[in-house]
Design a protein around this motif. Structure first.
Motif, mmCIF file in Angstrom:
data_model
loop_
_atom_site.group_PDB
_atom_site.id
_atom_site.type_symbol
_atom_site.label_atom_id
_atom_site.label_comp_id
_atom_site.label_asym_id
_atom_site.label_seq_id
_atom_site.Cartn_x
_atom_site.Cartn_y
_atom_site.Cartn_z
ATOM 1 N N SER A 56 0.785 -1.139 0.102
ATOM 2 C CA SER A 56 0.141 0.072 0.150
ATOM 3 C C SER A 56 0.747 1.190 -0.045
ATOM 4 O O SER A 56 0.398 2.300 -0.691
ATOM 5 N N SER A 57 2.265 1.291 0.516
ATOM 6 C CA SER A 57 2.920 2.307 0.821
ATOM 7 C C SER A 57 3.673 2.524 -0.631
ATOM 8 O O SER A 57 4.334 1.695 -1.054
ATOM 9 N N LYS A 58 3.620 3.688 -1.106
ATOM 10 C CA LYS A 58 4.124 4.005 -2.521
ATOM 11 C C LYS A 58 5.642 3.928 -2.117
ATOM 12 O O LYS A 58 6.542 3.587 -3.089
ATOM 13 N N LYS A 59 6.076 4.493 -1.325
ATOM 14 C CA LYS A 59 7.637 4.608 -1.039
ATOM 15 C C LYS A 59 8.287 3.239 -0.664
ATOM 16 O O LYS A 59 9.179 3.053 -1.364
ATOM 17 N N ALA A 60 7.616 2.210 -0.061
ATOM 18 C CA ALA A 60 8.160 0.929 0.161
ATOM 19 C C ALA A 60 7.961 0.236 -1.068
ATOM 20 O O ALA A 60 8.813 -0.603 -1.559
ATOM 21 N N HIS A 61 6.920 0.341 -2.043
ATOM 22 C CA HIS A 61 6.765 -0.249 -3.253
ATOM 23 C C HIS A 61 7.916 -0.017 -4.135
ATOM 24 O O HIS A 61 8.541 -0.731 -4.996
#
Length: 312
Positions: free
Chosen positions: A231-236
């Motif tokens: 869900s996290s764009k940064k982690a993605h």
């Protein structure tokens, strides 16, 4: 030249021709060989130095990168110095013992390389798909043990090759049409039956592809599925960036390696110099590009490398 006083009929030596069909271009071919070797050495030694100096990098992933760097240094050093001697000084002679020793270490490092790539795939799978268990499941001690297992496997898989070649008779033709001693290339110049050698080479290639490739494909398949569920764009973006680098390294090693091995055995219609160039590519290009890829794609490592290289 040193090899002019020896004939191809001397039972104590073999003759490496270099890149058959492109002998007149050897001096030009030596330029990319030497450049890729120097870049590979500088890059891999830089990684080893930075990781050894930085306590924050003493983690399983960076330990694996260091083991891969050592393997890359050993692989390119096993073939490039002799190839450059052929290209620059026409020193084509290699003793039988030297040839078998080069062949053993070359195949051993290649098999070890594959084992490291499998371990890196598993490392990334646990880090991304099961991060809470990462520090429990993958410790530096466990990575070191996996590295030792990979080394033992590489030795056991490679040892039969020089032993199988020792039993073969070599008659008048002692000329190996390549830049280094590779198992099938040496077996082909024998005047005896090389069926066992061919079968062992195929079985070994099959074992590596069956044991290693499915684990890598499965690991990265699960990783990619997990990435797109984040869900996290940064982690993605972080996970995708790291995995892209790893997947590129896998493709860069296995694709030319598989093609070269198959061409050596079944590609009778392919020009000899294409075989030789392909064989050299998969041994030269990964050691040169691996430190660049990991240095550029792994932010923590990139920052630490910059800390040392950008000092005034």
């Amino acid at each position: 030249m040193a090899d002019m006083n020896l004939t191809p009929f001397d039972p104590s030596i073999f003759i490496l021709t270099g890149i058959s069909g492109l002998e007149t271009a050897h001096e030009w071919i030596s330029i990319p060989f030497s450049i890729s070797y120097i870049i590979g050495l500088l890059g891999n030694f830089t990684l080893l130095f930075v990781v050894s100096k930085e306590q924050t990098l003493h983690k399983p992933m960076y330990l694996l990168i260091c083991i891969l760097a050592l393997t890359d240094i050993a692989t390119s050093t096993a073939i490039v110095p002799k190839a450059l001697c052929i290209f620059w000084f026409n020193l084509k002679v290699i003793t039988v013992g030297g040839c078998l020793t080069q062949m053993f270490f070359l195949h051993m490092f290649s098999i070890m390389h594959s084992a490291i790539l499998v371990t890196m795939a598993i490392d990334r799978y646990v880090a991304i798909c099961n991060p809470l268990r990462y520090t429990i499941f993958l410790t530096n001690a466990r990575i070191a043990k996996l590295g030792l297992v990979g080394l033992v496997r590489a030795v056991l898989f490679s040892l039969p090759m020089p032993l199988l070649l020792r039993r073969l008779p070599f008659c008048a033709n002692r000329i190996i049409p390549t830049t280094f001693c590779e198992h099938i290339a040496v077996a082909k110049i024998s005047c005896g039956d090389i069926t066992v050698n061919r079968m062992y080479g195929l079985v070994l290639m099959f074992l590596i592809m069956v044991l290693d490739l499915p684990l890598i494909v499965l690991s990265y398949g699960l990783i990619i599925r997990a990435i797109f569920r984040m869900s996290s764009k940064k982690a993605h973006e972080k996970a995708l960036s790291t995995c892209t680098a790893h997947i590129f390294v896998m493709l860069m090693y296995y694709t030319p390696s598989l093609f070269s091995n198959l061409a050596h055995r079944f590609g009778q219609g392919i020009a000899p110099h294409i075989h030789i160039i392909l064989s050299n590519l998969y041994l030269l290009v990964p050691p040169m590009l691996n430190p660049i890829i990991y240095g550029a794609k792994t932010k923590e490592l990139r920052n630490k490398v910059g800390k040392y290289t950008c000092r005034s």
